[in-house]
Design an enzyme around this catalytic site. Sequence first.
Site, PDB file in Angstrom:
ATOM      1  N   GLU A  95     -31.501  23.893   6.366  1.00  0.00           N
ATOM      2  CA  GLU A  95     -32.473  24.441   7.336  1.00  0.00           C
ATOM      3  C   GLU A  95     -33.639  23.476   7.609  1.00  0.00           C
ATOM      4  O   GLU A  95     -34.737  23.901   7.967  1.00  0.00           O
ATOM      5  CB  GLU A  95     -33.025  25.822   6.898  1.00  0.00           C
ATOM      6  CG  GLU A  95     -32.019  26.797   6.313  1.00  0.00           C
ATOM      7  CD  GLU A  95     -30.925  27.262   7.268  1.00  0.00           C
ATOM      8  OE1 GLU A  95     -31.053  27.007   8.484  1.00  0.00           O
ATOM      9  OE2 GLU A  95     -29.943  27.854   6.785  1.00  0.00           O
ATOM     10  N   ARG A 147     -17.265  20.118  -3.172  1.00  0.00           N
ATOM     11  CA  ARG A 147     -16.260  19.052  -3.071  1.00  0.00           C
ATOM     12  C   ARG A 147     -16.756  17.802  -3.816  1.00  0.00           C
ATOM     13  O   ARG A 147     -16.028  17.188  -4.596  1.00  0.00           O
ATOM     14  CB  ARG A 147     -16.028  18.741  -1.592  1.00  0.00           C
ATOM     15  CG  ARG A 147     -15.012  17.702  -1.321  1.00  0.00           C
ATOM     16  CD  ARG A 147     -14.791  17.580   0.175  1.00  0.00           C
ATOM     17  NE  ARG A 147     -13.781  18.513   0.643  1.00  0.00           N
ATOM     18  CZ  ARG A 147     -13.386  18.620   1.906  1.00  0.00           C
ATOM     19  NH1 ARG A 147     -13.942  17.875   2.827  1.00  0.00           N
ATOM     20  NH2 ARG A 147     -12.454  19.465   2.247  1.00  0.00           N
ATOM     21  N   ASN A 152     -25.679  27.849  16.931  1.00  0.00           N
ATOM     22  CA  ASN A 152     -26.083  29.235  16.637  1.00  0.00           C
ATOM     23  C   ASN A 152     -25.025  30.051  15.907  1.00  0.00           C
ATOM     24  O   ASN A 152     -25.257  31.196  15.550  1.00  0.00           O
ATOM     25  CB  ASN A 152     -26.449  29.960  17.940  1.00  0.00           C
ATOM     26  CG  ASN A 152     -27.733  29.402  18.535  1.00  0.00           C
ATOM     27  OD1 ASN A 152     -28.577  28.871  17.815  1.00  0.00           O
ATOM     28  ND2 ASN A 152     -27.869  29.490  19.845  1.00  0.00           N
ATOM     29  N   LYS A 167     -22.209  31.153  12.883  1.00  0.00           N
ATOM     30  CA  LYS A 167     -22.221  31.233  11.416  1.00  0.00           C
ATOM     31  C   LYS A 167     -21.364  30.141  10.806  1.00  0.00           C
ATOM     32  O   LYS A 167     -20.265  29.880  11.302  1.00  0.00           O
ATOM     33  CB  LYS A 167     -21.677  32.595  10.983  1.00  0.00           C
ATOM     34  CG  LYS A 167     -21.410  32.705   9.493  1.00  0.00           C
ATOM     35  CD  LYS A 167     -20.998  34.100   9.091  1.00  0.00           C
ATOM     36  CE  LYS A 167     -20.367  34.130   7.712  1.00  0.00           C
ATOM     37  NZ  LYS A 167     -21.230  33.585   6.663  1.00  0.00           N
ATOM     38  N   TRP A 176     -39.378  34.863   9.226  1.00  0.00           N
ATOM     39  CA  TRP A 176     -40.223  35.939   9.754  1.00  0.00           C
ATOM     40  C   TRP A 176     -41.164  36.483   8.682  1.00  0.00           C
ATOM     41  O   TRP A 176     -41.954  37.365   8.931  1.00  0.00           O
ATOM     42  CB  TRP A 176     -39.360  37.067  10.352  1.00  0.00           C
ATOM     43  CG  TRP A 176     -38.372  37.654   9.406  1.00  0.00           C
ATOM     44  CD1 TRP A 176     -38.609  38.641   8.482  1.00  0.00           C
ATOM     45  CD2 TRP A 176     -36.999  37.335   9.281  1.00  0.00           C
ATOM     46  NE1 TRP A 176     -37.475  38.929   7.795  1.00  0.00           N
ATOM     47  CE2 TRP A 176     -36.463  38.146   8.265  1.00  0.00           C
ATOM     48  CE3 TRP A 176     -36.154  36.429   9.924  1.00  0.00           C
ATOM     49  CZ2 TRP A 176     -35.128  38.081   7.873  1.00  0.00           C
ATOM     50  CZ3 TRP A 176     -34.822  36.371   9.525  1.00  0.00           C
ATOM     51  CH2 TRP A 176     -34.332  37.184   8.527  1.00  0.00           C
ATOM     52  N   LYS A 221     -22.941  27.095   8.939  1.00  0.00           N
ATOM     53  CA  LYS A 221     -23.610  25.804   8.698  1.00  0.00           C
ATOM     54  C   LYS A 221     -23.901  25.618   7.202  1.00  0.00           C
ATOM     55  O   LYS A 221     -23.462  24.638   6.595  1.00  0.00           O
ATOM     56  CB  LYS A 221     -24.902  25.716   9.531  1.00  0.00           C
ATOM     57  CG  LYS A 221     -24.641  25.824  11.036  1.00  0.00           C
ATOM     58  CD  LYS A 221     -25.907  25.862  11.848  1.00  0.00           C
ATOM     59  CE  LYS A 221     -26.686  27.159  11.699  1.00  0.00           C
ATOM     60  NZ  LYS A 221     -25.974  28.342  12.255  1.00  0.00           N
ATOM     61  N   THR A 222     -24.638  26.569   6.626  1.00  0.00           N
ATOM     62  CA  THR A 222     -25.009  26.432   5.218  1.00  0.00           C
ATOM     63  C   THR A 222     -23.777  26.513   4.322  1.00  0.00           C
ATOM     64  O   THR A 222     -23.643  25.742   3.365  1.00  0.00           O
ATOM     65  CB  THR A 222     -26.043  27.516   4.840  1.00  0.00           C
ATOM     66  OG1 THR A 222     -27.226  27.288   5.615  1.00  0.00           O
ATOM     67  CG2 THR A 222     -26.393  27.465   3.371  1.00  0.00           C
ATOM     68  N   THR A 223     -22.861  27.425   4.647  1.00  0.00           N
ATOM     69  CA  THR A 223     -21.664  27.556   3.804  1.00  0.00           C
ATOM     70  C   THR A 223     -20.803  26.297   3.884  1.00  0.00           C
ATOM     71  O   THR A 223     -20.219  25.892   2.873  1.00  0.00           O
ATOM     72  CB  THR A 223     -20.843  28.792   4.203  1.00  0.00           C
ATOM     73  OG1 THR A 223     -20.766  28.867   5.625  1.00  0.00           O
ATOM     74  CG2 THR A 223     -21.457  30.063   3.668  1.00  0.00           C
ATOM     75  N   PHE A 230     -38.166  34.137   4.180  1.00  0.00           N
ATOM     76  CA  PHE A 230     -37.521  33.923   5.475  1.00  0.00           C
ATOM     77  C   PHE A 230     -38.553  33.508   6.508  1.00  0.00           C
ATOM     78  O   PHE A 230     -39.754  33.643   6.308  1.00  0.00           O
ATOM     79  CB  PHE A 230     -36.823  35.204   5.939  1.00  0.00           C
ATOM     80  CG  PHE A 230     -35.678  35.580   5.077  1.00  0.00           C
ATOM     81  CD1 PHE A 230     -34.479  34.901   5.179  1.00  0.00           C
ATOM     82  CD2 PHE A 230     -35.800  36.591   4.152  1.00  0.00           C
ATOM     83  CE1 PHE A 230     -33.411  35.235   4.380  1.00  0.00           C
ATOM     84  CE2 PHE A 230     -34.735  36.933   3.351  1.00  0.00           C
ATOM     85  CZ  PHE A 230     -33.538  36.261   3.461  1.00  0.00           C
TER      86      PHE A 230
END
Length: 208
Positions: A140, A54, A40, A42, A105, A44-46, A103
């Site tokens: 995701e 790389r 949960n 911050k 939602w 993951k995507t970055t 998104f």
Amino acid sequence: MDESFKLAHAQRMQRKKATVAAAMERSQTLQGIVVLLTGNGKGKTTSAFGTLYRALGHGHRAGVVQFISGTHCTGEVTFLQHMGLLGQGRQAQVDYHAMATGFSWDSQGWSADKAAAELAWSQARRMLADASLQLVLLDELTFMLQYGYLAVAELLQAIKGRPASQTVIITGRAAAPELLALADTVSEIADTRHAFRAGVKAQPGVDF
Ligand code: ATP
Ligand code: MG
């Protein structure tokens, strides 16, 4: 610092060096792996895009499918676009597809979202069969299983059947146990604190 501390430090570093050398001796296999970035917190995507950049630095080709938030304009994708690296198919350095919903939602209803997920998955499946892609990033993807848009068996089969040299990175919260079992490297990022909860707005360049 006194001499005994310096001596102990030198001995500690020497032991560390021997341990690292032994570990490197044991790890001789070069092969594509599955990396799962979940949890949960911050990052993951970055982190996944960090690995993508790389790979690009080594001249590798990569595929990216963004499930869920892909149509939202993010710095990491805009940057690739500005560098002329983004495209579709074999000509592109980064073969890119974004799922056609916004998104989570902003759902268009389960059936429409499922159709968009299946379309995105068909692009992912194509990439997972393309040996010229050294890296495939499925951002995701975890939610596609959680929401019942995709079947886990098909997903596992495509990932397991990919070219041996290809690495796959999967991101997203609440990863299914099957994905956890499949991955060679799993990092679970904990949500220790997030500025958003202290009232700081999501900011360009940091959050998207
Ligand atoms: P990032 O894209 O920054 O690496 P992520 O991929 O780990 O984040 P997601 O769950 O995909 O996280 O959420 C994406 C967005 O939500 C980002 O803008 C991120 O800053 C924000 N975010 C991530 N984790 C949290 C959290 N624990 N609380 C609030 N916002 C979060
Ligand atoms: Mg993310």
